[in-house]
Design a protein around this motif. Structure first.
Motif, PDB file in Angstrom:
ATOM      1  N   MET A  80       0.552  -6.509   7.828  1.00 14.68           N
ATOM      2  CA  MET A  80       0.352  -5.080   7.618  1.00 14.68           C
ATOM      3  C   MET A  80       0.729  -4.346   8.891  1.00 14.68           C
ATOM      4  O   MET A  80       0.471  -4.820   9.997  1.00 14.68           O
ATOM      5  N   ASP A 103       1.529  -0.152   5.625  1.00 14.37           N
ATOM      6  CA  ASP A 103       2.343  -0.816   4.615  1.00 14.37           C
ATOM      7  C   ASP A 103       2.392  -2.308   4.920  1.00 14.37           C
ATOM      8  O   ASP A 103       2.243  -2.733   6.076  1.00 14.37           O
ATOM      9  N   TYR A 120       9.765  -3.114   5.350  1.00 15.36           N
ATOM     10  CA  TYR A 120       8.467  -2.673   4.851  1.00 15.36           C
ATOM     11  C   TYR A 120       8.371  -3.021   3.368  1.00 15.36           C
ATOM     12  O   TYR A 120       9.378  -3.225   2.683  1.00 15.36           O
ATOM     13  N   GLY A 122       5.741  -1.345   0.340  1.00 19.18           N
ATOM     14  CA  GLY A 122       4.534  -0.606   0.012  1.00 19.18           C
ATOM     15  C   GLY A 122       4.817   0.731  -0.626  1.00 19.18           C
ATOM     16  O   GLY A 122       5.960   1.172  -0.739  1.00 19.18           O
ATOM     17  N   ASP A 127      -1.222  -0.984   1.841  1.00 15.20           N
ATOM     18  CA  ASP A 127      -0.677  -2.223   1.287  1.00 15.20           C
ATOM     19  C   ASP A 127      -0.710  -3.287   2.385  1.00 15.20           C
ATOM     20  O   ASP A 127      -0.288  -3.029   3.517  1.00 15.20           O
ATOM     21  N   THR A 146      -2.866  -4.189  -2.729  1.00 12.40           N
ATOM     22  CA  THR A 146      -2.297  -2.847  -2.680  1.00 12.40           C
ATOM     23  C   THR A 146      -3.214  -1.840  -3.351  1.00 12.40           C
ATOM     24  O   THR A 146      -3.841  -2.129  -4.372  1.00 12.40           O
ATOM     25  N   SER A 148      -1.660   1.149  -3.800  1.00 14.50           N
ATOM     26  CA  SER A 148      -0.601   2.088  -4.172  1.00 14.50           C
ATOM     27  C   SER A 148      -0.315   2.049  -5.670  1.00 14.50           C
ATOM     28  O   SER A 148      -0.051   0.977  -6.221  1.00 14.50           O
ATOM     29  N   ILE A 152       5.511  -0.447  -5.789  1.00 17.62           N
ATOM     30  CA  ILE A 152       5.228  -1.876  -5.680  1.00 17.62           C
ATOM     31  C   ILE A 152       6.026  -2.686  -6.690  1.00 17.62           C
ATOM     32  O   ILE A 152       6.792  -3.572  -6.326  1.00 17.62           O
TER      33      ILE A 152
END
Length: 271
Positions: A80, A103, A120, A122, A127, A146, A148, A152
């Motif tokens: 992360m 992310d 990255y 996310g 994430d 996650t 999000s 994804i």
């Protein structure tokens, strides 16, 4: 078990081990197909030799949570990051961070420490990638958690919408770091992907934690229902097809809160 091998003139030959126990105690035996064993040095748990090391990230927080090497010694890491700079390389699958909280990221290095690519992964919320695995075709799979609702998954995976506050995810990348497919895995509560492994057919096995009481276990699973208290975090085992991320089998497994399933044994030899 400690790292063990036969060595001769710079050559390293792997060994197989077997464990047994009887009234006389506990025995570990080693075997190999290599000829002329008595002319070779048998190494058990050698002293590590520092080869190289790298920083990754800028002045903001970056955490490495998973690492693996392939058969050529190339290294993949995941984790992360809140870093805006020094993470993604040119042509990366995702070259900008989408959330200041953090992310997931995935990076690949050569066996001498040169970065090959980094991306990255996310959406607009937090994430985190917790584990990474490489198959024998050099495809790379990561898992994590996650929050999000977008950014994804794709249309190929098992689940294309966020099920609860946070879901586990599984994402498969090709050797060049481009996304092949990704899927959520979770339901109406908290779900966390912790560890990955793969079998000879490249199917993926996922272990982690769940508080969700629906849409986790498949029919005929060992345990089909959440059995703990409302706030218990419960391990789960998921079996996914590598080609498209569809679920083959999933089951819950109740344990006491302090007995969390944080690992899964590899199903194949290291690539």
């Amino acid at each position: 078990m400690p790292v063990s091998f036969y060595a001769d003139n710079g050559e390293t030959l792997p060994v197989h081990f077997q464990q047994s126990a009887d009234e006389n105690g506990y025995t570990i035996s080693y075997s190999t197909l290599a000829p002329d064993l008595f002319t070779r040095e048998f190494i058990i748990d050698p002293v590590p030799e520092y080869v190289w090391g790298k920083y990754i990230g800028d002045s903001l927080n970056t955490e490495v949570r998973g690492v693996i090497t392939d058969r050529f010694g190339d290294v993949c890491i995941c984790g992360m990051t809140q870093s805006i700079y020094t993470i993604a390389t040119a042509g990366a699958y995702q070259d900008t961070i989408t959330d200041s909280i953090g992310d997931a990221f995935l990076s690949k290095y050569t066996n001498t420490g040169a970065m090959i690519w980094s991306t990255y992964f996310g959406g607009p919320e937090l994430d985190v990638a917790n584990d990474v695995h490489i198959d024998t075709s050099f495809n790379i799979v990561i898992t994590g958690t996650t929050y999000s609702p977008i950014g994804i998954t794709d249309s190929l995976g098992h689940q294309d919408t966020l099920g609860g506050d946070a879901d586990a995810f599984v994402a498969r990348f090709n050797e060049s770091g481009q996304l092949a497919w990704a899927t959520y895995f979770g339901s109406d509560s908290l779900d966390v992907g912790m560890k990955l492994s793969m079998d000879f057919d490249f199917n993926i096995y996922l272990s982690g934690l769940t508080k969700s009481d629906t849409a986790i276990a498949t029919d005929s699973a060992f345990q089909q229902n959440l059995m703990g208290k409302l706030m218990d975090l419960l391990p789960n085992l998921i079996h996914l097809e590598s080609c498209n991320g569809q679920v083959i089998m999933a089951e819950a497994c109740t344990m006491r809160p302090q007995e969390l399933l944080l690992g899964i044994l590899p199903c194949i030899s290291p690539v």
